[in-house]
Design a protein around this motif. Structure first.
Motif, PDB file in Angstrom:
ATOM      1  N   ASN A 256     -47.187  31.896 -89.952  1.00 15.61           N
ATOM      2  CA  ASN A 256     -47.263  31.007 -88.778  1.00 15.61           C
ATOM      3  C   ASN A 256     -47.152  31.805 -87.483  1.00 15.61           C
ATOM      4  O   ASN A 256     -47.803  31.500 -86.489  1.00 15.61           O
ATOM      5  CB  ASN A 256     -46.160  29.948 -88.837  1.00 15.61           C
ATOM      6  CG  ASN A 256     -46.430  28.906 -89.908  1.00 15.61           C
ATOM      7  OD1 ASN A 256     -47.577  28.736 -90.321  1.00 15.61           O
ATOM      8  ND2 ASN A 256     -45.397  28.237 -90.371  1.00 15.61           N
TER       9      ASN A 256
ATOM     10  N   LEU B 164     -48.935  29.885 -84.289  1.00 19.28           N
ATOM     11  CA  LEU B 164     -48.596  28.471 -84.397  1.00 19.28           C
ATOM     12  C   LEU B 164     -47.119  28.268 -84.092  1.00 19.28           C
ATOM     13  O   LEU B 164     -46.667  27.154 -83.883  1.00 19.28           O
ATOM     14  CB  LEU B 164     -48.885  27.960 -85.815  1.00 19.28           C
ATOM     15  CG  LEU B 164     -50.372  27.882 -86.208  1.00 19.28           C
ATOM     16  CD1 LEU B 164     -50.513  27.645 -87.693  1.00 19.28           C
ATOM     17  CD2 LEU B 164     -51.077  26.793 -85.419  1.00 19.28           C
ATOM     18  N   ASP B 165     -46.370  29.361 -84.094  1.00 19.40           N
ATOM     19  CA  ASP B 165     -44.926  29.270 -83.888  1.00 19.40           C
ATOM     20  C   ASP B 165     -44.513  30.468 -83.035  1.00 19.40           C
ATOM     21  O   ASP B 165     -45.183  31.494 -83.040  1.00 19.40           O
ATOM     22  CB  ASP B 165     -44.225  29.297 -85.258  1.00 19.40           C
ATOM     23  CG  ASP B 165     -42.911  28.552 -85.220  1.00 19.40           C
ATOM     24  OD1 ASP B 165     -42.447  28.214 -84.102  1.00 19.40           O
ATOM     25  OD2 ASP B 165     -42.345  28.299 -86.299  1.00 19.40           O
TER      26      ASP B 165
ATOM     27  N   ASP C  35     -51.239  26.647 -74.087  1.00 20.07           N
ATOM     28  CA  ASP C  35     -52.696  26.557 -73.987  1.00 20.07           C
ATOM     29  C   ASP C  35     -53.360  27.897 -74.277  1.00 20.07           C
ATOM     30  O   ASP C  35     -54.406  27.964 -74.915  1.00 20.07           O
ATOM     31  CB  ASP C  35     -53.101  26.069 -72.597  1.00 20.07           C
ATOM     32  CG  ASP C  35     -53.073  24.540 -72.500  1.00 20.07           C
ATOM     33  OD1 ASP C  35     -52.765  23.900 -73.537  1.00 20.07           O
ATOM     34  OD2 ASP C  35     -53.348  24.018 -71.417  1.00 20.07           O
TER      35      ASP C  35
ATOM     36  N   ALA D 144     -53.506  28.440 -77.872  1.00 23.62           N
ATOM     37  CA  ALA D 144     -54.583  27.658 -78.479  1.00 23.62           C
ATOM     38  C   ALA D 144     -55.911  28.383 -78.305  1.00 23.62           C
ATOM     39  O   ALA D 144     -56.725  28.448 -79.231  1.00 23.62           O
ATOM     40  CB  ALA D 144     -54.637  26.261 -77.861  1.00 23.62           C
ATOM     41  N   LEU D 145     -56.114  28.942 -77.116  1.00 23.80           N
ATOM     42  CA  LEU D 145     -57.368  29.667 -76.870  1.00 23.80           C
ATOM     43  C   LEU D 145     -57.459  30.914 -77.736  1.00 23.80           C
ATOM     44  O   LEU D 145     -58.535  31.284 -78.205  1.00 23.80           O
ATOM     45  CB  LEU D 145     -57.473  30.038 -75.386  1.00 23.80           C
ATOM     46  CG  LEU D 145     -57.664  28.842 -74.455  1.00 23.80           C
ATOM     47  CD1 LEU D 145     -57.642  29.285 -72.993  1.00 23.80           C
ATOM     48  CD2 LEU D 145     -58.997  28.150 -74.756  1.00 23.80           C
TER      49      LEU D 145
ATOM     50  N   ARG E 176     -56.134  31.262 -80.721  1.00 24.55           N
ATOM     51  CA  ARG E 176     -56.499  30.787 -82.066  1.00 24.55           C
ATOM     52  C   ARG E 176     -57.988  30.466 -82.115  1.00 24.55           C
ATOM     53  O   ARG E 176     -58.689  30.781 -83.066  1.00 24.55           O
ATOM     54  CB  ARG E 176     -55.711  29.512 -82.417  1.00 24.55           C
ATOM     55  CG  ARG E 176     -54.247  29.735 -82.703  1.00 24.55           C
ATOM     56  CD  ARG E 176     -53.649  28.548 -83.450  1.00 24.55           C
ATOM     57  NE  ARG E 176     -53.623  27.331 -82.664  1.00 24.55           N
ATOM     58  CZ  ARG E 176     -52.633  26.974 -81.841  1.00 24.55           C
ATOM     59  NH1 ARG E 176     -51.591  27.768 -81.701  1.00 24.55           N
ATOM     60  NH2 ARG E 176     -52.702  25.851 -81.168  1.00 24.55           N
TER      61      ARG E 176
ATOM     62  N   PHE F   5     -58.205  29.911 -90.025  1.00 27.97           N
ATOM     63  CA  PHE F   5     -57.138  29.488 -90.944  1.00 27.97           C
ATOM     64  C   PHE F   5     -57.707  28.889 -92.232  1.00 27.97           C
ATOM     65  O   PHE F   5     -58.678  28.133 -92.177  1.00 27.97           O
ATOM     66  CB  PHE F   5     -56.253  28.419 -90.300  1.00 27.97           C
ATOM     67  CG  PHE F   5     -55.369  28.940 -89.214  1.00 27.97           C
ATOM     68  CD1 PHE F   5     -54.080  29.385 -89.499  1.00 27.97           C
ATOM     69  CD2 PHE F   5     -55.822  29.012 -87.903  1.00 27.97           C
ATOM     70  CE1 PHE F   5     -53.272  29.868 -88.491  1.00 27.97           C
ATOM     71  CE2 PHE F   5     -55.022  29.498 -86.901  1.00 27.97           C
ATOM     72  CZ  PHE F   5     -53.734  29.922 -87.184  1.00 27.97           C
TER      73      PHE F   5
ATOM     74  N   LEU G 290     -55.416  21.323 -83.795  1.00 28.93           N
ATOM     75  CA  LEU G 290     -54.614  22.266 -83.019  1.00 28.93           C
ATOM     76  C   LEU G 290     -54.709  23.653 -83.634  1.00 28.93           C
ATOM     77  O   LEU G 290     -54.810  24.656 -82.921  1.00 28.93           O
ATOM     78  CB  LEU G 290     -53.150  21.803 -82.972  1.00 28.93           C
ATOM     79  CG  LEU G 290     -52.884  20.539 -82.150  1.00 28.93           C
ATOM     80  CD1 LEU G 290     -51.451  20.059 -82.363  1.00 28.93           C
ATOM     81  CD2 LEU G 290     -53.126  20.792 -80.667  1.00 28.93           C
ATOM     82  N   SER G 291     -54.706  23.750 -84.969  1.00 28.46           N
ATOM     83  CA  SER G 291     -54.706  25.063 -85.603  1.00 28.46           C
ATOM     84  C   SER G 291     -56.038  25.784 -85.394  1.00 28.46           C
ATOM     85  O   SER G 291     -56.064  27.006 -85.328  1.00 28.46           O
ATOM     86  CB  SER G 291     -54.392  24.934 -87.095  1.00 28.46           C
ATOM     87  OG  SER G 291     -55.501  24.403 -87.781  1.00 28.46           O
ATOM     88  N   ILE G 292     -57.132  25.036 -85.291  1.00 32.63           N
ATOM     89  CA  ILE G 292     -58.388  25.736 -85.050  1.00 32.63           C
ATOM     90  C   ILE G 292     -58.665  25.927 -83.567  1.00 32.63           C
ATOM     91  O   ILE G 292     -59.758  26.302 -83.183  1.00 32.63           O
ATOM     92  CB  ILE G 292     -59.595  25.050 -85.723  1.00 32.63           C
ATOM     93  CG1 ILE G 292     -59.827  23.668 -85.140  1.00 32.63           C
ATOM     94  CG2 ILE G 292     -59.421  24.988 -87.234  1.00 32.63           C
ATOM     95  CD1 ILE G 292     -61.109  23.068 -85.630  1.00 32.63           C
ATOM     96  N   GLY G 293     -57.651  25.648 -82.744  1.00 35.17           N
ATOM     97  CA  GLY G 293     -57.771  26.076 -81.359  1.00 35.17           C
ATOM     98  C   GLY G 293     -57.974  24.964 -80.339  1.00 35.17           C
ATOM     99  O   GLY G 293     -58.351  25.240 -79.207  1.00 35.17           O
ATOM    100  N   ALA G 294     -57.750  23.686 -80.720  1.00 39.15           N
ATOM    101  CA  ALA G 294     -57.816  22.625 -79.723  1.00 39.15           C
ATOM    102  C   ALA G 294     -56.587  22.722 -78.840  1.00 39.15           C
ATOM    103  O   ALA G 294     -55.485  22.983 -79.325  1.00 39.15           O
ATOM    104  CB  ALA G 294     -57.870  21.267 -80.396  1.00 39.15           C
ATOM    105  N   ARG G 295     -56.782  22.561 -77.527  1.00 36.35           N
ATOM    106  CA  ARG G 295     -55.628  22.534 -76.646  1.00 36.35           C
ATOM    107  C   ARG G 295     -55.084  21.113 -76.594  1.00 36.35           C
ATOM    108  O   ARG G 295     -55.796  20.160 -76.910  1.00 36.35           O
ATOM    109  CB  ARG G 295     -56.038  22.969 -75.236  1.00 36.35           C
ATOM    110  CG  ARG G 295     -56.076  24.460 -75.082  1.00 36.35           C
ATOM    111  CD  ARG G 295     -56.630  24.857 -73.748  1.00 36.35           C
ATOM    112  NE  ARG G 295     -58.051  24.533 -73.678  1.00 36.35           N
ATOM    113  CZ  ARG G 295     -58.810  24.814 -72.621  1.00 36.35           C
ATOM    114  NH1 ARG G 295     -58.276  25.359 -71.559  1.00 36.35           N
ATOM    115  NH2 ARG G 295     -60.090  24.513 -72.617  1.00 36.35           N
TER     116      ARG G 295
ATOM    117  N   PRO H 202     -48.098  21.945 -84.126  1.00 43.30           N
ATOM    118  CA  PRO H 202     -49.147  22.097 -85.140  1.00 43.30           C
ATOM    119  C   PRO H 202     -48.607  22.298 -86.553  1.00 43.30           C
ATOM    120  O   PRO H 202     -49.178  21.757 -87.509  1.00 43.30           O
ATOM    121  CB  PRO H 202     -49.933  23.316 -84.658  1.00 43.30           C
ATOM    122  CG  PRO H 202     -49.173  23.919 -83.549  1.00 43.30           C
ATOM    123  CD  PRO H 202     -48.264  22.876 -83.007  1.00 43.30           C
ATOM    124  N   ILE H 203     -47.538  23.060 -86.682  1.00 41.35           N
ATOM    125  CA  ILE H 203     -47.021  23.336 -88.039  1.00 41.35           C
ATOM    126  C   ILE H 203     -46.518  22.054 -88.679  1.00 41.35           C
ATOM    127  O   ILE H 203     -46.857  21.722 -89.822  1.00 41.35           O
ATOM    128  CB  ILE H 203     -45.887  24.378 -87.987  1.00 41.35           C
ATOM    129  CG1 ILE H 203     -46.425  25.662 -87.396  1.00 41.35           C
ATOM    130  CG2 ILE H 203     -45.310  24.612 -89.369  1.00 41.35           C
ATOM    131  CD1 ILE H 203     -45.357  26.681 -87.104  1.00 41.35           C
TER     132      ILE H 203
END
Lengths: 237, 401
Positions: free
Chosen positions: A56, A61-62, A82, A85-86, A88, A94, B313-318, B394-395
């Motif tokens: 994670n 993610l963490d 944010d 997120a960008l 990722r 994943f 969220l995990s694939i990159g959505a803000r 997300p987790i």
């Protein structure tokens, strides 16, 4: 291994503590390692050893309690939600144990999803998604929804979704956990092929030695620390 | 991106047709009821106003008794025959003047009888009140002057006493006086106040005064202004003349009242507008309830789709992209419900207007307002659930079953 100028991933004394006081859990108790581009790393360990927490962390993610996580030399700890997120969106892919596809949504649309967030135009998006599905051997199942696909096929869709953006690093959390042994090997071979042909760095959490044998390197976790870090002499094929 | 999000929202709505349509039902009913209430209200208001103007917009009514103290006609001095004559002579702006008095009376023809109102007036009455003749004709000058026992029947009275027979030449008994029927007016129909405008019998004023009441008083004066004259100006001229005639000191309260049809229309307009606003407000409450329904469903939807949010969220959505997605979905639901509600509202108000014999008035402003209102209901009530979705970890979202 010859040290390179910039590692893809570098952890420096990373800790993660959940809760506080008496109920405090040290999921990661000071972990340091680096991963170079092109590696296929298996992360092993008993449940609660910190391997999933580590994944994670790598997946942004963490956030860590202390220590540093450098991604291509960039200190991830300084990024906003944010920006994470960008990161990722643009550099990571994943794959999960439970596939995590959008229900009632065709394989093609599932694979297109990361490109939607990347603002890729529709036509180009579809083309890339079809290519990715063909790469994982599902060129003939593009319009099926997840419930019409077998577990192995669903995981292939998930892998296609992860690689459609050509990520720097693919993170897989027990990708074969829900599959029978024949499908497990198929998925592992697919990951191995992506690692070898497309030079995608892969970090995979697993508790099965057979699966870890496909990787070029294995990290063993125990009680939030790395117990062993082995480069495989002989890789399964 | 926006387009994709909108497409995604509609796909999500289609995925759960039952849930989506129930949610939209709240908005549909809300929007439709706003439109129906306002459309019917305006239709009724329009009918009332046009009915009144059918009575003559240039009509003035003078009654004894002060406005402030209500109907105290008995205490106030009645008008005199001379008042009418002088009005006609002095006021150039006045076209017609009809002094009138009326009384409830039992009308009898053979074994048929009917309780109605007997009005004594002149031929000017027909002109001012816009009555035309179906049978026979108006009173002759001789009949008017001599106070002859003749009468003109309203359409209702004619039907009650004569059915389909021609009453011209027959006589009826009005409060013990036998009167020959010389004319029948054309029906005007029900007025908006629920009053039958054709339920009357008219006799010459002289006949009314001498044979029925035995008094030369004039109870009410109807006046019509010349076309193109300003009613308010004519009204003040009439009032000034009456003040002088009745010797009312300048500044003192008059003991009579002059009203124009315009004022009555305006008063009624205020009342009906208030009524429409009230109905609209009640309907708006149902829109609000519909909005809460949307919020409820969206909250359920966020919980139900926690895992999907985790994936995104995990694939990159803000967070803001997830927020936007859920907002668009709520807006699509309420917007779609709004459009259906508008169509339903227009259909129902059209049918209802036909059934109730009201003019159907299309209310473009209400259509726009209720659409915007329903769309903003989507934004307002969609925001909370959308924000909740965008703030998920997300987790944890991915772990959600």
């Amino acid at each position: 291994m010859s040290p390179k100028a910039t590692a893809l991933v570098e952890l420096q004394d990373l800790t993660k503590i959940y809760g506080s006081g008496e109920s405090e859990v040290r999921a990661l108790a000071g972990v340091s390692f680096r991963i170079d581009p092109g590696e296929f790393v298996a992360v092993m360990g008993a449940s609660g050893s910190g391997k999933s927490t580590c994944l994670n962390m790598l997946g942004c993610l963490d956030s860590a309690t202390s220590g540093r996580y450098l991604f291509c030399g960039l200190d991830v700890g300084t990024l906003s939600i944010d920006q994470l997120a960008l990161l990722r969106r643009n550099y990571l892919g994943f794959v999960f144990q439970g596939y995590n596809l959008l229900a009632r949504t065709s394989a093609l649309e599932n694979v297109e999803l990361p490109l939607v967030y990347r603002r890729v135009p529709a036509a180009e998006r579809q083309q890339s998604a079809i290519q990715a599905l063909q790469d994982v051997g599902l060129g003939d199942r593009m319009h099926h929804v997840p419930s019409e696909l077998s577990g192995g096929q669903q995981q292939r869709v998930a892998i296609a979704r992860a690689i459609v953006t050509s990520p720097q690093m693919l993170l897989a959390d027990e990708p074969t956990g829900n599959l029978d042994s024949a499908r497990k090997v198929e998925i592992m071979k697919l990951l191995q092929k992506l690692n070898q042909d497309r030079k995608i760095t892969i970090v995979m959490v697993t508790h099965e030695t057979d699966m870890a044998a496909f990787a070029t390197r294995t990290l063993h976790f125990k009680d939030g620390l790395i117990e062993r870090d082995l480069v495989s002499e002989k890789v399964s094929a | 991106m926006i387009w994709t999000t909108i497409l995604m929202a509609f796909r999500e709505i289609k995925r759960n047709p039952m849930r989506s349509s129930l949610t939209m039902l709240g908005i549909i009913i809300g929007v439709a009821s706003v439109i129906i209430m306002v459309a019917l209200g305006r239709g009724a208001a329009f009918k009332i106003t046009s009915d009144i103007s059918s009575m003559g917009t240039n009509l003035l009514i003078a009654t004894p008794g002060s406005e402030r103290h209500g109907p105290t006609a008995s205490a106030a001095q009645p008008f005199k025959q001379d008042d009418v004559r002088i009005m006609l002579r002095e006021l150039g702006s006045v076209a017609e003047v009809a002094p009138a008095g009326s009384l409830g009376a039992l009308l009898v023809n053979g074994n048929l009888n009917w309780s109605s109102t007997v009005t004594g007036s002149t031929n000017a009455y027909f002109q001012i009140r816009a009555f035309s003749f179906e049978l026979g004709e108006r009173f002759s000058d001789a009949q008017l002057q001599s106070g002859a026992a003749v009468c003109v029947l309203g359409a209702t009275v004619r039907t009650k006493l004569f059915g389909t027979q021609n009453p011209i030449g027959s006589s009826i008994r009005i409060a013990k006086v036998n009167c020959a029927v010389v004319g029948v007016t054309r029906p005007k129909g029900q007025s908006s106040f629920g009053m039958d405008q054709d339920d009357f019998v008219l006799v010459p004023l002289a006949t009314f005064q001498r044979r029925i009441t035995g008094s030369t008083d004039v109870g009410v004066i109807f006046l019509s202004a010349h076309d193109g004259k300003q009613i308010s100006k004519v009204k003040s001229q009439v009032a000034a003349l009456l003040r002088e005639r009745r010797r009312i000191a300048p500044g003192a309260m008059p003991d009579f009242n002059v009203q124009s049809m315009e004022e009555i229309t305006a008063t009624l307009g205020t009342v009906t507008n208030a009524l429409i606003a009230l109905l609209g407000a009640i309907a708006a409450v149902s829109l609000l309830v519909g909005g809460i329904g949307i919020m409820n469903i969206m909250l359920v939807s966020v919980t139900e789709r926690t895992r999907e949010i985790g994936i995104r969220l995990s694939i990159g959505a803000r967070g803001r992209e997830v927020l936007f997605q859920f907002l668009v979905e709520a807006m699509a639901l309420s917007g779609l419900g709004g459009i259906m509600g508008i169509l339903l509202g227009l259909l129902v108000s059209y049918v209802a207007a036909r059934l109730m014999h009201l003019p159907f008035s299309l209310v473009p402003d209400m259509v726009v307002i209720s659409f915007l209102f329903s769309a903003s209901v989507g934004i307002i009530f969609g925001y909370l659930p959308a924000r909740k979705a965008s703030r998920l970890n997300p987790i944890e979202a991915l772990r959600h079953e």
